[in-house]
Design a protein around this motif. Structure first.
Motif, PDB file in Angstrom:
ATOM      1  N   ARG A  35     -55.875  31.026  17.799  1.00  0.00           N
ATOM      2  CA  ARG A  35     -56.100  30.005  18.825  1.00  0.00           C
ATOM      3  C   ARG A  35     -55.463  28.670  18.454  1.00  0.00           C
ATOM      4  O   ARG A  35     -54.885  27.990  19.297  1.00  0.00           O
ATOM      5  CB  ARG A  35     -57.607  29.820  19.029  1.00  0.00           C
ATOM      6  CG  ARG A  35     -57.974  28.671  19.967  1.00  0.00           C
ATOM      7  CD  ARG A  35     -59.468  28.374  19.966  1.00  0.00           C
ATOM      8  NE  ARG A  35     -60.044  28.205  18.646  1.00  0.00           N
ATOM      9  CZ  ARG A  35     -59.966  27.081  17.923  1.00  0.00           C
ATOM     10  NH1 ARG A  35     -59.332  26.032  18.379  1.00  0.00           N
ATOM     11  NH2 ARG A  35     -60.524  27.013  16.730  1.00  0.00           N
ATOM     12  N   PHE A  39     -52.843  28.005  21.656  1.00  0.00           N
ATOM     13  CA  PHE A  39     -53.049  27.061  22.749  1.00  0.00           C
ATOM     14  C   PHE A  39     -52.010  25.932  22.758  1.00  0.00           C
ATOM     15  O   PHE A  39     -51.485  25.600  23.821  1.00  0.00           O
ATOM     16  CB  PHE A  39     -54.473  26.510  22.754  1.00  0.00           C
ATOM     17  CG  PHE A  39     -55.455  27.422  23.439  1.00  0.00           C
ATOM     18  CD1 PHE A  39     -55.293  27.794  24.764  1.00  0.00           C
ATOM     19  CD2 PHE A  39     -56.555  27.915  22.755  1.00  0.00           C
ATOM     20  CE1 PHE A  39     -56.198  28.633  25.407  1.00  0.00           C
ATOM     21  CE2 PHE A  39     -57.465  28.756  23.377  1.00  0.00           C
ATOM     22  CZ  PHE A  39     -57.289  29.117  24.714  1.00  0.00           C
ATOM     23  N   TYR A  57     -56.872  35.208  26.396  1.00  0.00           N
ATOM     24  CA  TYR A  57     -57.649  34.562  25.332  1.00  0.00           C
ATOM     25  C   TYR A  57     -58.825  35.456  24.978  1.00  0.00           C
ATOM     26  O   TYR A  57     -59.649  35.782  25.819  1.00  0.00           O
ATOM     27  CB  TYR A  57     -58.146  33.194  25.774  1.00  0.00           C
ATOM     28  CG  TYR A  57     -59.049  32.521  24.754  1.00  0.00           C
ATOM     29  CD1 TYR A  57     -58.688  32.471  23.411  1.00  0.00           C
ATOM     30  CD2 TYR A  57     -60.244  31.941  25.128  1.00  0.00           C
ATOM     31  CE1 TYR A  57     -59.503  31.852  22.471  1.00  0.00           C
ATOM     32  CE2 TYR A  57     -61.065  31.320  24.194  1.00  0.00           C
ATOM     33  CZ  TYR A  57     -60.688  31.280  22.873  1.00  0.00           C
ATOM     34  OH  TYR A  57     -61.498  30.678  21.934  1.00  0.00           O
ATOM     35  N   ASP A  58     -58.893  35.838  23.709  1.00  0.00           N
ATOM     36  CA  ASP A  58     -59.971  36.643  23.154  1.00  0.00           C
ATOM     37  C   ASP A  58     -60.871  35.692  22.378  1.00  0.00           C
ATOM     38  O   ASP A  58     -60.579  35.348  21.237  1.00  0.00           O
ATOM     39  CB  ASP A  58     -59.367  37.732  22.255  1.00  0.00           C
ATOM     40  CG  ASP A  58     -60.388  38.427  21.367  1.00  0.00           C
ATOM     41  OD1 ASP A  58     -61.597  38.340  21.627  1.00  0.00           O
ATOM     42  OD2 ASP A  58     -59.945  39.076  20.397  1.00  0.00           O
ATOM     43  N   ARG A  59     -61.960  35.230  23.019  1.00  0.00           N
ATOM     44  CA  ARG A  59     -62.848  34.256  22.385  1.00  0.00           C
ATOM     45  C   ARG A  59     -63.513  34.810  21.121  1.00  0.00           C
ATOM     46  O   ARG A  59     -63.529  34.134  20.099  1.00  0.00           O
ATOM     47  CB  ARG A  59     -63.896  33.765  23.377  1.00  0.00           C
ATOM     48  CG  ARG A  59     -64.803  32.691  22.810  1.00  0.00           C
ATOM     49  CD  ARG A  59     -65.860  32.239  23.804  1.00  0.00           C
ATOM     50  NE  ARG A  59     -65.310  31.778  25.051  1.00  0.00           N
ATOM     51  CZ  ARG A  59     -64.919  30.530  25.303  1.00  0.00           C
ATOM     52  NH1 ARG A  59     -65.032  29.620  24.368  1.00  0.00           N
ATOM     53  NH2 ARG A  59     -64.426  30.202  26.475  1.00  0.00           N
ATOM     54  N   ASP A  62     -60.997  34.800  18.560  1.00  0.00           N
ATOM     55  CA  ASP A  62     -60.378  33.486  18.460  1.00  0.00           C
ATOM     56  C   ASP A  62     -58.859  33.580  18.422  1.00  0.00           C
ATOM     57  O   ASP A  62     -58.197  32.958  17.596  1.00  0.00           O
ATOM     58  CB  ASP A  62     -60.921  32.745  17.231  1.00  0.00           C
ATOM     59  CG  ASP A  62     -61.066  31.252  17.488  1.00  0.00           C
ATOM     60  OD1 ASP A  62     -61.049  30.844  18.663  1.00  0.00           O
ATOM     61  OD2 ASP A  62     -61.190  30.494  16.515  1.00  0.00           O
ATOM     62  N   ARG A  63     -58.316  34.420  19.343  1.00  0.00           N
ATOM     63  CA  ARG A  63     -56.866  34.674  19.385  1.00  0.00           C
ATOM     64  C   ARG A  63     -56.354  34.661  20.812  1.00  0.00           C
ATOM     65  O   ARG A  63     -57.102  34.899  21.758  1.00  0.00           O
ATOM     66  CB  ARG A  63     -56.546  36.044  18.811  1.00  0.00           C
ATOM     67  CG  ARG A  63     -57.011  36.237  17.424  1.00  0.00           C
ATOM     68  CD  ARG A  63     -56.825  37.658  17.012  1.00  0.00           C
ATOM     69  NE  ARG A  63     -57.752  37.911  15.921  1.00  0.00           N
ATOM     70  CZ  ARG A  63     -57.946  39.064  15.377  1.00  0.00           C
ATOM     71  NH1 ARG A  63     -57.291  40.106  15.791  1.00  0.00           N
ATOM     72  NH2 ARG A  63     -58.788  39.207  14.394  1.00  0.00           N
ATOM     73  N   LEU A  64     -55.050  34.434  20.932  1.00  0.00           N
ATOM     74  CA  LEU A  64     -54.360  34.590  22.201  1.00  0.00           C
ATOM     75  C   LEU A  64     -53.377  35.734  22.067  1.00  0.00           C
ATOM     76  O   LEU A  64     -52.817  35.967  20.982  1.00  0.00           O
ATOM     77  CB  LEU A  64     -53.595  33.317  22.586  1.00  0.00           C
ATOM     78  CG  LEU A  64     -54.408  32.248  23.313  1.00  0.00           C
ATOM     79  CD1 LEU A  64     -55.264  31.487  22.343  1.00  0.00           C
ATOM     80  CD2 LEU A  64     -53.479  31.315  24.051  1.00  0.00           C
ATOM     81  N   GLY A 102     -63.887  35.223  27.013  1.00  0.00           N
ATOM     82  CA  GLY A 102     -62.631  34.524  27.241  1.00  0.00           C
ATOM     83  C   GLY A 102     -62.047  35.005  28.554  1.00  0.00           C
ATOM     84  O   GLY A 102     -62.784  35.293  29.490  1.00  0.00           O
ATOM     85  N   CYS A 105     -55.407  33.239  30.496  1.00  0.00           N
ATOM     86  CA  CYS A 105     -54.867  31.881  30.610  1.00  0.00           C
ATOM     87  C   CYS A 105     -53.720  31.874  31.612  1.00  0.00           C
ATOM     88  O   CYS A 105     -53.496  30.886  32.311  1.00  0.00           O
ATOM     89  CB  CYS A 105     -54.358  31.386  29.263  1.00  0.00           C
ATOM     90  SG  CYS A 105     -55.609  31.328  27.978  1.00  0.00           S
TER      91      CYS A 105
END
Length: 136
Positions: A35, A39, A57-59, A62-64, A102, A105
């Motif tokens: 992230r 971002f 977005y994979d909350r 914590d990755r995109l 998430g 985006c």
């Protein structure tokens, strides 16, 4: 196959309503980034008007994940990882999002994929910016 079409065909993840299991490497690959780098790179790409493919977005992780055209065999340097054939992504439907999970985006609305070379440059700039802000 576009990601939107893949979502339509993808099986649902058991016990988790609205999440699908996507097979990567069939018409598109994915670049996974933390992230902290993902971002800022996304903001940079948006500011330049670059054509963007889907970005997820994979909350919890914590990755995109950036969708790119398949076959970009050039090595991606840590903390970036290329996912291709044999990899799987858990993703919500295009217009679904959950606070705990998430969401998209950039939506998988058409067949557009992010150019790997442009993404690589944006990620390098975002990493350099993160390093310069981390220095005392």
């Amino acid at each position: 196959m576009s990601i939107r079409e893949a979502l339509r065909r993808a099986p649902l993840v058991e016990q988790i309503p609205g999440l699908h299991l996507l097979a990567v490497g069939h018409g598109w690959d994915a670049v996974r980034v933390p992230r902290e780098v993902g971002f800022p790179a996304l903001a940079l790409l948006r500011s330049t008007g670059t054509a963007l493919g889907p970005v997820l977005y994979d909350r919890p992780g914590d990755r995109l994940y950036y969708a790119i055209r398949p076959g970009d065999a050039r090595s991606w340097q840590a903390p970036v990882r290329l996912l291709s054939t044999g990899s799987w992504l858990v993703a919500p439907g295009p217009y679904q999002a959950a606070e705990w999970f998430g969401g998209w985006c950039e939506l998988p609305d058409d067949g557009t994929l992010t150019d790997p070379g442009i993404l690589r440059t944006a990620l390098k700039l975002a990493q350099a910016e993160a390093v310069s802000h981390a220095r005392p």
